[in-house]
Enzyme design. Structure first.
Site, PDB file in Angstrom:
ATOM      1  N   ALA A 192      -2.595   8.690   4.943  1.00 18.97           N
ATOM      2  CA  ALA A 192      -1.090   8.458   4.648  1.00 18.97           C
ATOM      3  C   ALA A 192      -0.030   8.163   4.306  1.00 18.97           C
ATOM      4  O   ALA A 192       1.562   7.650   4.223  1.00 18.97           O
ATOM      5  CB  ALA A 192      -2.107   8.033   2.740  1.00 18.97           C
ATOM      6  N   GLU A 225     -17.059  12.648   2.882  1.00 23.47           N
ATOM      7  CA  GLU A 225     -17.222  12.762   1.887  1.00 23.47           C
ATOM      8  C   GLU A 225     -17.997  11.775   0.878  1.00 23.47           C
ATOM      9  O   GLU A 225     -18.827  12.501  -0.371  1.00 23.47           O
ATOM     10  CB  GLU A 225     -15.298  12.285   1.294  1.00 23.47           C
ATOM     11  CG  GLU A 225     -14.629  13.194   1.750  1.00 23.47           C
ATOM     12  CD  GLU A 225     -13.574  12.775   1.056  1.00 23.47           C
ATOM     13  OE1 GLU A 225     -13.062  11.645   1.079  1.00 23.47           O
ATOM     14  OE2 GLU A 225     -12.470  13.753   1.563  1.00 23.47           O
ATOM     15  N   GLY A 266       1.009  -1.048   0.399  1.00 20.08           N
ATOM     16  CA  GLY A 266      -0.353  -0.055   0.473  1.00 20.08           C
ATOM     17  C   GLY A 266       0.389   1.279  -0.135  1.00 20.08           C
ATOM     18  O   GLY A 266       1.676   1.121  -0.454  1.00 20.08           O
ATOM     19  N   PHE A 267       0.094   2.307   0.422  1.00 21.63           N
ATOM     20  CA  PHE A 267       0.917   3.444   0.133  1.00 21.63           C
ATOM     21  C   PHE A 267       2.508   3.896   1.102  1.00 21.63           C
ATOM     22  O   PHE A 267       4.026   4.142   1.182  1.00 21.63           O
ATOM     23  CB  PHE A 267      -0.153   4.577   1.236  1.00 21.63           C
ATOM     24  CG  PHE A 267      -1.064   5.186   0.836  1.00 21.63           C
ATOM     25  CD1 PHE A 267      -0.777   6.026  -0.552  1.00 21.63           C
ATOM     26  CD2 PHE A 267      -2.531   4.869   0.774  1.00 21.63           C
ATOM     27  CE1 PHE A 267      -1.726   6.686  -0.727  1.00 21.63           C
ATOM     28  CE2 PHE A 267      -3.289   5.673   0.131  1.00 21.63           C
ATOM     29  CZ  PHE A 267      -3.001   6.576  -1.210  1.00 21.63           C
ATOM     30  N   ASP A 294      -0.538   2.255   9.102  1.00 20.94           N
ATOM     31  CA  ASP A 294      -2.672   1.904   9.620  1.00 20.94           C
ATOM     32  C   ASP A 294      -1.888   0.913  10.984  1.00 20.94           C
ATOM     33  O   ASP A 294      -2.079   0.820  11.791  1.00 20.94           O
ATOM     34  CB  ASP A 294      -3.226   1.445   8.792  1.00 20.94           C
ATOM     35  CG  ASP A 294      -3.657   2.532   8.133  1.00 20.94           C
ATOM     36  OD1 ASP A 294      -3.302   3.976   7.988  1.00 20.94           O
ATOM     37  OD2 ASP A 294      -5.100   2.418   7.690  1.00 20.94           O
TER      38      ASP A 294
HETATM   39  C1  LIG Z   1     -12.211   5.161   2.200  1.00 23.51           C
HETATM   40  C2  LIG Z   1     -10.830   5.688   2.893  1.00 23.51           C
HETATM   41  C3  LIG Z   1     -10.328   6.669   2.290  1.00 23.51           C
HETATM   42  C4  LIG Z   1      -9.350   7.616   2.662  1.00 23.51           C
HETATM   43  N1  LIG Z   1      -8.810   9.224   2.914  1.00 23.51           N
HETATM   44  C5  LIG Z   1      -7.353   9.947   2.741  1.00 23.51           C
HETATM   45  C6  LIG Z   1      -7.500  10.634   2.871  1.00 23.51           C
HETATM   46  O1  LIG Z   1      -8.222  11.115   1.257  1.00 23.51           O
HETATM   47  N2  LIG Z   1      -6.138  11.435   3.202  1.00 23.51           N
HETATM   48  C7  LIG Z   1      -4.990   9.887   4.035  1.00 23.51           C
HETATM   49  O2  LIG Z   1      -4.257  10.632   4.215  1.00 23.51           O
HETATM   50  N3  LIG Z   1      -5.724   9.309   4.436  1.00 23.51           N
HETATM   51  C8  LIG Z   1      -6.902   8.660   3.708  1.00 23.51           C
HETATM   52  N4  LIG Z   1      -7.071   7.213   3.869  1.00 23.51           N
HETATM   53  C9  LIG Z   1      -6.052   6.693   5.323  1.00 23.51           C
HETATM   54  C10 LIG Z   1      -5.310   5.749   4.389  1.00 23.51           C
HETATM   55  O3  LIG Z   1      -5.853   5.590   3.158  1.00 23.51           O
HETATM   56  C11 LIG Z   1      -4.014   4.995   5.316  1.00 23.51           C
HETATM   57  O4  LIG Z   1      -3.871   5.517   5.723  1.00 23.51           O
HETATM   58  C12 LIG Z   1      -3.544   4.607   3.893  1.00 23.51           C
HETATM   59  O5  LIG Z   1      -3.804   3.528   2.917  1.00 23.51           O
HETATM   60  C13 LIG Z   1      -2.268   3.562   5.059  1.00 23.51           C
HETATM   61  O6  LIG Z   1      -1.158   2.856   3.884  1.00 23.51           O
HETATM   62  P1  LIG Z   1      -0.885   1.538   5.233  1.00 23.51           P
HETATM   63  O7  LIG Z   1       0.353   1.177   3.573  1.00 23.51           O
HETATM   64  O8  LIG Z   1      -0.241   1.346   6.443  1.00 23.51           O
HETATM   65  O9  LIG Z   1      -2.231   0.936   4.579  1.00 23.51           O
HETATM   66  P2  LIG Z   1      -2.495  -0.096   2.670  1.00 23.51           P
HETATM   67  O10 LIG Z   1      -1.828   1.893   1.846  1.00 23.51           O
HETATM   68  O11 LIG Z   1      -4.179  -0.349   2.864  1.00 23.51           O
HETATM   69  O12 LIG Z   1      -1.805  -0.658   1.749  1.00 23.51           O
HETATM   70  C14 LIG Z   1      -1.918  -2.299   2.639  1.00 23.51           C
HETATM   71  C15 LIG Z   1      -1.862  -3.278   1.875  1.00 23.51           C
HETATM   72  O13 LIG Z   1      -2.166  -4.478   2.488  1.00 23.51           O
HETATM   73  C16 LIG Z   1      -2.122  -5.593   1.596  1.00 23.51           C
HETATM   74  N5  LIG Z   1      -2.799  -6.541   2.410  1.00 23.51           N
HETATM   75  C17 LIG Z   1      -3.979  -5.953   3.775  1.00 23.51           C
HETATM   76  N6  LIG Z   1      -4.228  -7.396   4.168  1.00 23.51           N
HETATM   77  C18 LIG Z   1      -3.209  -8.916   3.158  1.00 23.51           C
HETATM   78  C19 LIG Z   1      -3.346 -10.273   3.554  1.00 23.51           C
HETATM   79  N7  LIG Z   1      -4.144 -10.328   4.529  1.00 23.51           N
HETATM   80  N8  LIG Z   1      -2.044 -10.559   2.701  1.00 23.51           N
HETATM   81  C20 LIG Z   1      -1.460  -9.972   1.979  1.00 23.51           C
HETATM   82  N9  LIG Z   1      -1.765  -8.361   1.927  1.00 23.51           N
HETATM   83  C21 LIG Z   1      -2.075  -7.596   2.597  1.00 23.51           C
HETATM   84  C22 LIG Z   1      -3.341  -4.733   0.716  1.00 23.51           C
HETATM   85  O14 LIG Z   1      -3.846  -5.217  -0.421  1.00 23.51           O
HETATM   86  C23 LIG Z   1      -3.258  -3.044   1.012  1.00 23.51           C
HETATM   87  O15 LIG Z   1      -2.649  -3.510  -0.628  1.00 23.51           O
HETATM   88  C24 LIG Z   1      -8.474   6.544   4.019  1.00 23.51           C
HETATM   89  C25 LIG Z   1      -9.006   5.846   3.840  1.00 23.51           C
HETATM   90  C26 LIG Z   1     -10.231   4.422   3.755  1.00 23.51           C
HETATM   91  C27 LIG Z   1      -9.830   4.145   3.974  1.00 23.51           C
END
Ligand SMILES: Cc1cc2nc3c(=O)[nH]c(=O)nc-3n(C[C@H](O)[C@H](O)[C@H](O)COP(=O)(O)OP(=O)(O)OC[C@H]3O[C@@H](n4cnc5c(N)ncnc54)[C@H](O)[C@@H]3O)c2cc1C
Length: 413
Positions: free
Chosen positions: A316, A172, A20-21, A300
């Protein structure tokens, strides 16, 4: 089965769980210094901040999904589409659900978050989540299917859509659905569209609690101008298939309930037997998972305590800043503490309606809306996705239409 494809190399092996991010940013930063393997259950990265636009027919689903292999092309990073099922910390291996064993010198957990129902009955069965492209298509499908019913049956019945959670996602979603009903659906079938009622429920005393109270008030009045009924100080006790029972024992009708009330760390962390606190992996400010020197967590899923004594927000910028920080931290001898630089927050409500807060700057209205559009386009991955999103937005802006009103959630197959 041990992986064959990782060629002999003197570079340290870094395995990143989640693309993800956080995970993708880290993989790109580390590719020249380490043998990196990225693991994700999807073969694409989802741009979650624009998910609500897919759910409300503003954007095509594939514009917010970017192929992971494309994002890593030419960097020498390995990718496995799989889920981790166990970590052997003694041997330094991760077992995948494909039975493959991947060796690591450093393991980074970046699995993101999932919807939490806070133990409220009926949420899992009767509410629609907002955490994946599939769920967004499901919301769009449900709304459009009910709309078709309204067009067919002219008996004065209404479609009650209730969004639970008054944070940016809920706000939103409510604004975008209200504009969908007032604009394109109204032109499709006026009598049916005017029977769509949208409510937004928030348990706390105001919407957007992380923003200044003035922006919360502005958001509420903007939503009300769009016809959304805003209920604050309202707690949900039970979600049923066609109504919601509130904590004060009253009920409100809800044929479609959208759950935007909260998230917790992805539950795979339980299977991986990582230490958990408040639903997230217990992670020190150095980004190390408690009890391990070579297991790290970002984004997250990582429950890092910030300088104010509270866990860092699930947004993000935290995930991306932690990824950039960890790319340096992984190969240093003197570990540093991660400090989050909060550059501000924004939320959009509808056309020319948004709120932006950055330090002492607070703006609302058209300028904030254009700033929101530009920033989201900037961070969206992939040229094709940027062009596609710009095309959809331009079309929507000029025609007041939404071209993605198709029912494509597969529920009718
Ligand atoms: C609807 C929505 C709107 C949002 N809007 C905003 C915004 O406007 N601004 C902002 O800053 N933040 C926003 N966020 C929050 C932001 O998207 C998250 O904080 C961010 O994505 C966190 O990044 P990450 O890398 O921790 O997780 P993610 O980007 O969620 O990436 C996690 C990755 O892990 C993978 N994964 C999960 N479980 C498994 C598994 N069991 N096996 C293999 N892979 C797995 C997923 O497929 C994903 O690709 C929003 C979130 C949501 C749900």
């Amino acid at each position: 089965v041990k992986t064959e494809s990782r060629k002999a190399s003197t570079k340290p092996k870094v395995v990143i769980l989640g693309a993800g991010f956080g995970g993708l940013t880290l993989a790109r930063k580390l590719s020249d210094r380490a043998q990196v393997t990225v693991i994700d259950k999807h073969n694409y990265q989802t741009f979650l901040p624009l998910l609500y636009q897919v759910a409300s027919a503003g954007l095509a689903a594939d514009h917010i999904a970017h192929p992971i292999r494309g994002a890593l092309r030419g960097l020498g990073v390995e990718f496995r589409m799989a889920s981790p099922i166990a970590i052997d910390t003694q041997r330094g291996t991760v077992k995948l659900d494909s039975s493959e064993l991947i060796e690591y010198d450093h393991l980074v957990v970046a699995l993101g978050s999932e919807t939490t129902d806070f133990g409220i009955p009926g949420v899992a069965e009767n509410a629609l989540g907002m955490k994946s492209v599939h769920e967004a298509l499901r919301i769009r499908g449900e709304v459009m299917r009910h709309f078709e019913d309204l067009c067919r049956i002219d008996d004065g019945s209404t479609l009650e859509i209730v969004i639970v959670g008054g944070g940016p996602t809920g706000v939103e979603m409510a604004g975008a659905l209200a504009e969908l009903a007032r604009g394109p659906l109204n032109r499709d079938h006026e009598n049916a569209a005017k029977r769509i009622k949208i409510s937004l429920i928030e348990a706390g005393e105001r919407l957007l609690p992380s923003f200044h109270p003035k922006l919360s008030a502005r958001t509420k009045s903007d939503l009300e101008r769009l016809g959304v009924k805003v209920l604050v100080d309202t707690k949900v006790a039970h979600v049923k298939s066609d109504e919601i029972l509130l904590a004060d024992s009253t009920t409100i009708p809800a044929q479609v309930t959208i759950w935007a009330a909260g998230v917790r760390g992805e539950s795979t962390i339980e299977k991986l037997r990582l230490p958990i606190e408040a639903g997230r992996v217990k992670t020190s400010p150095t980004l190390q998972v408690e009890g391990f020197e070579n297991i790290w967590a970002i984004g997250d899923v990582a429950g890092v305590i910030g300088e104010d004594g509270r866990r860092l927000p699930m947004v993000a910028p935290v995930a991306m800043q932690q990824a950039r920080f960890l790319a340096k931290q992984l190969f240093t001898n003197s570990l540093k503490r991660f400090k989050y630089r909060d550059k501000g927050s924004m939320a959009t409500i509808g056309r020319h309606k948004a709120v932006v807060e950055a330090k002492n700057l607070r703006i609302a209205g058209a300028i904030a809306w254009f700033a929101w559009l530009w920033l989201h386009l900037f961070y969206l991955l992939g040229g094709r996705n940027k062009v596609g999103t710009m095309a959809d937005w331009t079309w929507n802006y000029l025609t007041f239409d939404r071209g993605n009103r198709h029912i494509m959630d597969g529920a009718d197959l």
